[in-house]
Write an enzyme that holds these catalytic residues in place. Structure first.
Site, short mmCIF file in Angstrom:
data_model
loop_
_atom_site.label_atom_id
_atom_site.label_comp_id
_atom_site.label_asym_id
_atom_site.label_seq_id
_atom_site.Cartn_x
_atom_site.Cartn_y
_atom_site.Cartn_z
N LYS A 21 32.23 -9.69 29.95
CA LYS A 21 32.24 -10.61 28.80
C LYS A 21 33.29 -11.69 29.08
O LYS A 21 34.38 -11.71 28.49
CB LYS A 21 32.48 -9.86 27.49
CG LYS A 21 32.00 -10.65 26.29
CD LYS A 21 31.81 -9.76 25.08
CE LYS A 21 31.58 -10.56 23.81
NZ LYS A 21 30.43 -11.46 23.82
N GLU B 151 18.32 -12.17 29.08
CA GLU B 151 18.87 -12.10 27.72
C GLU B 151 18.95 -13.49 27.14
O GLU B 151 18.62 -14.48 27.80
CB GLU B 151 20.24 -11.43 27.75
CG GLU B 151 21.27 -12.19 28.57
CD GLU B 151 22.65 -11.54 28.58
OE1 GLU B 151 22.92 -10.64 27.76
OE2 GLU B 151 23.46 -11.96 29.42
N HIS C 221 43.97 -20.81 42.97
CA HIS C 221 42.88 -19.93 42.51
C HIS C 221 43.25 -18.45 42.48
O HIS C 221 42.92 -17.75 41.53
CB HIS C 221 41.65 -20.12 43.40
CG HIS C 221 40.96 -21.43 43.23
ND1 HIS C 221 41.60 -22.63 43.38
CD2 HIS C 221 39.69 -21.72 42.91
CE1 HIS C 221 40.75 -23.62 43.16
NE2 HIS C 221 39.56 -23.09 42.87
N TYR D 88 36.69 -11.83 26.57
CA TYR D 88 36.79 -11.88 25.11
C TYR D 88 35.93 -10.81 24.47
O TYR D 88 35.14 -10.14 25.15
CB TYR D 88 36.42 -13.28 24.60
CG TYR D 88 34.94 -13.60 24.64
CD1 TYR D 88 34.28 -13.81 25.85
CD2 TYR D 88 34.19 -13.68 23.47
CE1 TYR D 88 32.92 -14.09 25.88
CE2 TYR D 88 32.83 -13.97 23.48
CZ TYR D 88 32.20 -14.17 24.70
OH TYR D 88 30.86 -14.44 24.73
N LEU E 299 24.67 -8.96 29.65
CA LEU E 299 25.80 -8.35 28.97
C LEU E 299 25.24 -7.20 28.13
O LEU E 299 24.30 -7.41 27.35
CB LEU E 299 26.51 -9.34 28.05
CG LEU E 299 27.69 -8.69 27.32
CD1 LEU E 299 28.88 -8.55 28.25
CD2 LEU E 299 28.06 -9.44 26.07
N ARG F 61 34.44 -1.85 25.48
CA ARG F 61 33.87 -2.92 26.32
C ARG F 61 34.96 -3.89 26.75
O ARG F 61 34.96 -4.37 27.90
CB ARG F 61 32.75 -3.66 25.58
CG ARG F 61 32.10 -4.72 26.45
CD ARG F 61 30.85 -5.32 25.82
NE ARG F 61 31.15 -6.10 24.64
CZ ARG F 61 30.23 -6.66 23.87
NH1 ARG F 61 28.94 -6.55 24.16
NH2 ARG F 61 30.57 -7.34 22.80
N1 PMP Z 1 24.47 -11.14 25.62
C1 PMP Z 1 25.31 -12.18 25.56
C2 PMP Z 1 25.32 -13.16 26.68
C3 PMP Z 1 26.17 -12.33 24.46
O1 PMP Z 1 27.03 -13.36 24.40
C4 PMP Z 1 26.10 -11.41 23.39
C5 PMP Z 1 26.96 -11.59 22.16
N2 PMP Z 1 28.24 -11.10 22.36
C6 PMP Z 1 25.21 -10.33 23.49
C7 PMP Z 1 24.41 -10.23 24.62
C8 PMP Z 1 25.10 -9.30 22.41
O2 PMP Z 1 26.28 -8.50 22.37
P1 PMP Z 1 26.77 -7.81 21.03
O3 PMP Z 1 25.65 -6.93 20.56
O4 PMP Z 1 27.96 -7.02 21.45
O5 PMP Z 1 27.11 -8.90 20.07
#
Ligand code: PMP
Length: 305
Positions: A162, A194, A117, A41, A218, A65
């Protein structure tokens, strides 16, 4: 409009070639997204402009991305960038209204004939595009700063994808909610990774530090942006491992995401971060962020005009 939820926003959404109300959108239960979480997503922020238009911020980077995430799970991208842009603009037009918003895009591997699967042959990806209303953090909450808690990162080691398989992130977000916190900051093997849905930054000795890009996090679209903004503001930046001790001793902690922009954390696990107030590096990055938006929207307007 769903008659049972007359006060709930019922956007016009795109699902597999059709536009219709969210309340009426349906997918088959054998969709691989439902059965396996087999999909990816994107969330693209939209900002309301003075004239009423809503403009995306950093759309090219979000589409790049999305393409990378699809590639990593071996789903052929169902659209090129022009195709995605057309869908997003139609979603914006079909849901005209006041206020900021976001566009949610989901692509799953598609609907299988039976549950199994491994990838089924010859299926078509499911594509869903939805606009949601969003409220960015208020000035009052920014002035105060937010509360965060820490927890061990128990997710898999492909956090760079993602993926819609968000169970680890969901449990971390719930952990934050149960501690009256905005975010859970995760640590793996004693190192900062994160947030449940954000990247995390600390300031130590005047230097901004971010956990290394790679499979443990991410890479937010704001990751590269914050790097640019730090350079613009003359703030030294290092992408490197950040230890738990460094996190707890930081002068400033902040998070970034599409819906939080950059947001100061002033309480971590019940203790004050630095002086317990949003710090100068945060303030400089937030201002630079607002300038970056203004520049991009001015460019979009001049291209359109
Ligand atoms: N890490 C994770 C796990 C996230 O879900 C997000 C939000 N999408 C981010 C980092 C930050 O990404 P972005 O700056 O693209 O919103």
């Amino acid at each position: 409009m769903n008659p049972n939820h007359a006060d709930v926003f019922d956007p016009t959404v795109y699902l597999n070639g059709e536009w219709g109300p969210l309340s009426e959108a349906r997918i088959p239960v054998l969709d691989r997204g439902f059965i396996f979480g087999d999909g990816v997503y994107e969330v693209v922020p939209l900002y309301a402009q003075a004239g009423g238009a809503r403009l995306p911020f950093r759309l090219a980077q979000h589409l790049a991305r999305l393409n990378r995430s699809l590639g990593k799970i071996r789903i052929d991208n169902p659209f090129d960038d022009a195709g995605w842009r057309a869908l997003i603009h139609r979603a914006i037009e079909a849901n005209a209204g006041p206020g900021d918003a976001l566009v949610y895009i989901q692509v799953t591997r598609g609907v299988a004939a039976k549950r199994g699967h491994a990838f089924p042959a010859g299926i078509t990806p499911t594509v869903f595009v939805m606009l949601s209303q969003v409220a960015y953090p208020s000035d009052a909450s920014r002035a105060q700063g937010a509360v965060a808690v820490t927890a061990e990162d128990k997710r898999w080691l492909h956090c760079d994808i993602k993926s819609i398989s968000l169970l680890g992130n969901v449990l971390m977000a719930q952990h934050a909610a149960e501690h009256d916190a905005l975010e859970t900051i995760q640590l793996r093997d004693g190192l900062l990774t994160e947030g449940s849905s954000s990247n995390v930054w600390i300031v130590a000795g005047g230097t901004l530090l971010g956990a290394p890009r790679g499979p443990r996090i991410l890479e937010g679209i704001r990751y590269g942006l914050i790097e640019e903004l730090a350079a613009e503001a003359g703030i030294p930046f290092e992408e490197r491992d950040v230890t738990e001790a460094e996190l707890r001793a930081a002068d400033e902690v902040m998070i970034s995401s599409a819906t939080k922009e950059v947001m100061p954390i002033t309480t971590l696990d019940g203790k004050r971060v630095g002086g317990g107030r949003p710090g100068p590096v945060y303030a400089a990055l937030y201002d630079a962020y607002q300038r970056a938006k203004a520049r991009e929207f001015a460019n979009q307007a001049s291209r359109a005009g």
